[in-house]
Design a protein around this motif. Structure first.
Motif, mmCIF file in Angstrom:
data_model
loop_
_atom_site.group_PDB
_atom_site.id
_atom_site.type_symbol
_atom_site.label_atom_id
_atom_site.label_comp_id
_atom_site.label_asym_id
_atom_site.label_seq_id
_atom_site.Cartn_x
_atom_site.Cartn_y
_atom_site.Cartn_z
ATOM 1 N N ALA A 125 0.829 -1.203 0.000
ATOM 2 C CA ALA A 125 0.000 0.000 0.000
ATOM 3 C C ALA A 125 0.857 1.244 0.000
ATOM 4 O O ALA A 125 0.559 2.212 -0.726
ATOM 5 C CB ALA A 125 -0.909 -0.031 1.224
ATOM 6 N N GLU A 153 1.944 4.418 -2.972
ATOM 7 C CA GLU A 153 1.972 5.868 -2.771
ATOM 8 C C GLU A 153 3.321 6.469 -3.116
ATOM 9 O O GLU A 153 3.501 7.687 -3.016
ATOM 10 C CB GLU A 153 1.643 6.198 -1.295
ATOM 11 C CG GLU A 153 0.258 5.763 -0.870
ATOM 12 C CD GLU A 153 -0.847 6.486 -1.608
ATOM 13 O OE1 GLU A 153 -0.731 7.725 -1.777
ATOM 14 O OE2 GLU A 153 -1.807 5.836 -2.030
ATOM 15 N N PHE A 166 -6.567 0.167 11.883
ATOM 16 C CA PHE A 166 -6.709 1.593 11.645
ATOM 17 C C PHE A 166 -7.030 1.839 10.152
ATOM 18 O O PHE A 166 -6.850 0.960 9.311
ATOM 19 C CB PHE A 166 -5.427 2.329 12.041
ATOM 20 C CG PHE A 166 -4.210 1.787 11.370
ATOM 21 C CD1 PHE A 166 -3.478 0.765 11.965
ATOM 22 C CD2 PHE A 166 -3.816 2.261 10.109
ATOM 23 C CE1 PHE A 166 -2.366 0.261 11.328
ATOM 24 C CE2 PHE A 166 -2.709 1.731 9.475
ATOM 25 C CZ PHE A 166 -1.964 0.731 10.080
ATOM 26 N N VAL A 196 -6.100 3.070 6.792
ATOM 27 C CA VAL A 196 -4.810 3.306 6.110
ATOM 28 C C VAL A 196 -4.726 4.739 5.604
ATOM 29 O O VAL A 196 -3.641 5.346 5.595
ATOM 30 C CB VAL A 196 -4.624 2.307 4.954
ATOM 31 C CG1 VAL A 196 -3.291 2.536 4.264
ATOM 32 C CG2 VAL A 196 -4.702 0.885 5.487
ATOM 33 N N GLU A 197 -5.874 5.298 5.158
ATOM 34 C CA GLU A 197 -5.883 6.687 4.673
ATOM 35 C C GLU A 197 -5.332 7.620 5.734
ATOM 36 O O GLU A 197 -4.563 8.535 5.444
ATOM 37 C CB GLU A 197 -7.318 7.113 4.319
ATOM 38 C CG GLU A 197 -7.874 6.437 3.079
ATOM 39 C CD GLU A 197 -7.127 6.856 1.816
ATOM 40 O OE1 GLU A 197 -6.598 7.998 1.793
ATOM 41 O OE2 GLU A 197 -7.058 6.061 0.874
ATOM 42 N N LEU A 211 -1.661 7.462 5.942
ATOM 43 C CA LEU A 211 -1.048 8.170 4.814
ATOM 44 C C LEU A 211 -1.032 9.659 5.094
ATOM 45 O O LEU A 211 -0.039 10.350 4.820
ATOM 46 C CB LEU A 211 -1.800 7.854 3.536
ATOM 47 C CG LEU A 211 -1.664 6.389 3.045
ATOM 48 C CD1 LEU A 211 -2.569 6.121 1.862
ATOM 49 C CD2 LEU A 211 -0.211 6.080 2.660
#
Lengths: 725, 123
Positions: B22, B26, B109, B111-112, B115
């Motif tokens: 993930a 990004e 949690f 993930v956004e 990030l």
């Protein structure tokens, strides 16, 4: 002072006024008696004196009669002489009759023949003139007669003619007559009666008359006579005996009669009276003392017995209060005392029972002497034989666990310093047999009037059970806390992986490697979570007693083989070498649950055996039981962990983490499920690094063609059993 | 300085590997370690700008990692993600923050959010 002494004092004090009264009365009585005696004696004296006078008057009367003879008118002495001789013959006491002229010259004397020369009376009678001048009859004093040479006295009568004294007629009387008179008076032998003439010479005497006649009377009598003509005086006889003398001088004759009464006789009366009084008093005193002693004994003996009994009771001896007092109040006292003791005993027994039931013991520390007394209950708590406690603070501290000694000392010291009346401390003791007990001690300080600590008394309770229960609770609580924490962690991790995978599925290209990876993760982790949840739910259900078994008849051996086969096909044995030895054994059990058992055991074996290791499964029938064994060559189990293997939440040290983590419920479930089937589970290992083997035993049944009919008819049985954790 | 390198220390491989993908999507470069000690070794070889670490790991846990990084790699930012093995989770995370973590997340949690936090860490 003793009771007896008090009683004697009481008796004597009561006697004192009586004694005084008795003495006073006695004195008056004695005096009265003496007075009476004296009056009696004086009356006697008067009587005798009167008798003497009567005797004298008798002589005078006779002479008077003679003096009236007419022969004397003419001076016819011869005729008179005849008459006088006749009279003389009738008077044995007279020794002579003579007639004399007023001058004293005798003119007739019966002792001289007529015509013989005659004496002159005035020559030897000092009172002659007196007699003549008196013109009345007189009695002369005692004189020694010139004729007879003996003492005698004369009774003289004046012969009156025509109013003038012509002659004096005298009779000479021998004193013996008066002696006889005295004898006739019946005077007591030891009394001495004496008749004295006017001159104080003894005329007659009851004792030794001939020896004493004519002698002057005793000095004291003569002195008394000078003081009074009658009376009573203490004196001494001529023989020098102490006497009391009543005496009387006759008014008529002037002659005296006196009686010497021995003083002892008079005093005897008084002595008798005093003796009686004293004897009476002594007797009363003796009686009083004797009574006081008897009464005192009746009072003090039971009291002393009561005192001894209470002393014995105080020492703890089983004594009975004696009930034999004769005094009612003491008996009542004894009875109430006994009932008081009984009540106290009862209370003591109740207290001891309560202490016993509460496993409590009492103690007392005398601060001054340092002595410590323990009750038997306390000795029992400390594991000692009754009576074997040393009696000192050191003996107590000897039993206290070394780590707790300071704590105990501080608690007690704090009690002393501060105002708090009570201290409270928990400490461990070590019994003689080495066992450890927890004790809760409470103590109270007692101070004297000035605030100085005098005693410390307290109660100790054996709280070991409570402490152990607390510890067990704490442990259980801690275990639960740990389990929950672990649960949280074990569930959150798969969830995190899932959420991350979900994100990846959103973000990544649908057909790409990342997406594929994410899908794998989802599959794996959901399976894992599923397993966890199932295990957890199963254990919960078993614990709550809500797990129902659905039994059927099947062959355990072939079932195990089937499971192994399935796992092998799924590739789960890729890293290990797995072999089986399964013989047919029939059981009547819940197939799904038994499969669960096998799965859990296999799962563990795989988990704890490193790659390349060996896992062996065997099923056989032994002594009516179906025995399943799963052994591995893996990590093994430490000896101390062996006993706790089947406890829930217990995990091996150094267990694998990450995706392969479990909750430690696998073996717990195995055991519970086996026990639900009335079977058992056990673990064995030679130690760390030596592999382990797990054995499950279930009841075996006969092969189906024998039992099938029986089972077919039976309903599936739901077994509910409450399991303790 | 743009945050480029991230080191993930976590013993749950499914989680850490997925997160790695993930984060790489990004644009980050991601390295993995399974415990605190390993994290230090990896960091020495391939230094990361941010350490994302679990707290409960076998052998050498997250606290050890944070402590070691503070001493040896003080410039590295620390993010804590935890399954909160202890029941008193808030305190646990608070402790981590007190020890020097810049952010803390509780599993599972979003993930956004992680990030976002990583972006914020870039000075």
């Amino acid at each position: 002072m003793r009771l007896r002494a008090y009683l004697v004092s009481l008796a004597l004090a009561t006697l004192l006024p009586v004694a005084i009264f008795a003495a006073v009365v006695g004195y008056f009585l004695v005096k009265e008696q003496r007075d009476t005696f004296r009056r009696g004696a004086e009356a006697r004296t008067l009587a005798v004196s009167t008798a003497v006078d009567a005797e004298l008057n008798g002589s005078i009367a006779t002479l008077l009669a003679l003096s009236t003879l007419p022969a004397l008118d003419d001076g016819d002495f011869a005729a008179f002489r005849v008459r006088a001789e006749r009279i003389l013959a009738t008077q044995p006491a007279w020794s002579n009759i003579n007639l004399a002229m007023p001058s004293g010259q005798q003119v007739m004397n019966l002792q001289r023949p007529p015509g013989a020369p005659l004496p002159d009376s005035s020559q030897f009678d000092a009172d002659w003139q007196d007699a003549v001048e008196r013109r009345a009859p007189v009695v002369s004093d005692l004189v020694v007669s010139p004729i007879t040479g003996q003492w005698d006295y004369a009774v003289r009568v004046p012969v009156l003619r025509d109013g003038a004294v012509r002659f004096v007629l005298s009779a000479v009387v021998r004193p013996e007559s008066l002696s006889k008179l005295l004898q006739a008076q019946n005077i007591p032998a030891d009394w001495v009666g004496v008749v004295l003439d006017r001159g104080g010479r003894i005329v007659a005497r009851t004792a030794n008359p001939e020896g004493t006649v004519g002698q002057p009377a005793s000095q004291s009598l003569r002195e008394a006579l000078t003081r009074a003509s009658s009376g009573w005086f203490p004196g001494r006889t001529i023989e020098n005996t102490a006497v009391y003398t009543p005496y009387r001088r006759s008014a008529a004759s002037g002659w005296v009669f006196a009686m010497d009464i021995p003083a002892s006789t008079v005093n005897a009366v008084a002595w008798r009276g005093i003796a009686l009084l004293v004897a009476g008093l002594l007797g009363a005193i003796a009686l009083a003392i004797a009574l006081a002693r008897v009464v005192g004994r009746r009072l003090s003996a039971p009291i002393a017995e009561l005192a001894r009994t209470s002393e014995a009771l105080g020492r703890g001896e089983p004594a009975r209060v004696p009930d034999t007092a004769q005094v009612r109040e003491l008996r009542v006292l004894a009875q109430t005392f006994q009932s008081c003791i009984d009540a106290m005993r009862e209370r003591e027994d109740r207290l001891r029972m309560a202490l016993d039931a509460g496993r409590m013991g009492t103690w007392e520390w005398n601060v001054r002497t340092g002595a410590v007394i323990w009750s038997q209950d306390l000795e029992a708590i400390h594991g000692m034989a009754p009576g074997s406690f040393g009696g000192t603070l050191a003996a107590f501290e000897k039993d206290v666990h070394p780590d707790d000694v300071e704590k105990v000392r501080r608690a007690v010291a704090q009690n002393f310093e501060s105002g708090n009346a009570e201290h409270h401390v928990e400490y461990r003791i070590v019994r003689p047999d080495g066992t450890l007990r927890w004790v809760e001690g409470r103590g109270k300080v007692f101070r004297d009037a000035s605030g100085v600590p005098v005693r410390l008394i307290g109660v100790c309770t054996d709280v070991t059970d409570r402490k152990r229960a607390e510890e067990a609770l704490r442990d259980a609580d801690r275990a639960k806390d740990e389990f929950l924490a672990m649960l949280s962690h074990e569930l959150r991790n798969p969830l995190a992986a899932l959420t991350t995978a979900a994100h990846l599925l959103h973000a990544a290209e649908p057909g790409g490697a990342a997406a594929a990876h994410a899908r794998d993760v989802v599959e794996r982790q959901t399976k894992h979570m599923s397993r966890l949840v199932d295990d957890l739910l199963d254990v919960s259900r078993v614990t709550m007693g809500k797990l129902a078994l659905e039994r059927e008849v099947f062959d355990l051996g072939s079932m195990v083989s089937g499971v192994v086969q399935a796992w092998r096909s799924a590739g789960r044995f890729s890293a290990h070498s797995v072999n089986t030895d399964c013989t047919p054994v029939w059981v009547y059990a819940d197939r799904v649950r038994v499969e669960q058992i096998v799965s859990n055991l296999l799962h563990n074996a795989l988990k704890f055996t490193p790659s390349g290791g060996t896992i062996s499964l065997s099923v056989e029938e032994k002594e009516g039981e179906a025995v399943l064994r799963v052994s591995d060559s893996g990590r093994g189990i430490a000896p101390q962990a062996l006993g706790r293997m089947f406890e829930p939440f217990v995990q091996a040290e150094d267990r694998p983490h990450g995706s392969e983590a479990g909750l430690g419920l696998g073996l717990a479930l195995v055991k519970r499920l086996a026990e639900l089937h009335a079977g058992s589970a056990s673990a064995h290992s030679d130690g760390l690094g030596c592999g382990a083997s797990f054995t499950v035993r279930l009841a075996a049944i006969a092969p189906p063609h024998e039992t099938q009919s029986a089972v077919a008819n039976a309903e599936p049985v739901a077994v509910l059993r409450r399991m303790s954790r | 300085m743009i945050v480029k390198n991230i080191l993930i220390a976590d013993d749950n491989r499914d989680f850490s590997s997925t997160l790695k993908l993930a984060l790489e999507a990004e644009g980050y470069s991601v390295y993995l370690a399974t415990n605190g000690r390993e994290a230090v070794l990896v960091q020495r070889k391939t230094p990361a700008d941010v350490l994302i670490t679990d707290l409960a790991m076998p052998d050498s846990d997250g606290f050890e990692a944070i402590d070691a990084f503070r001493k040896e790699f003080p410039a590295t930012k620390v993010v804590v993600v935890s399954g909160a093995k202890r029941l008193d989770a808030p305190l646990y995370l608070k402790a981590a923050e007190l020890m020097g973590a810049h952010a803390a997340f509780r599993k599972p949690f979003d993930v956004e959010m992680l990030l976002e936090a990583l972006k914020a860490l870039a000075p």
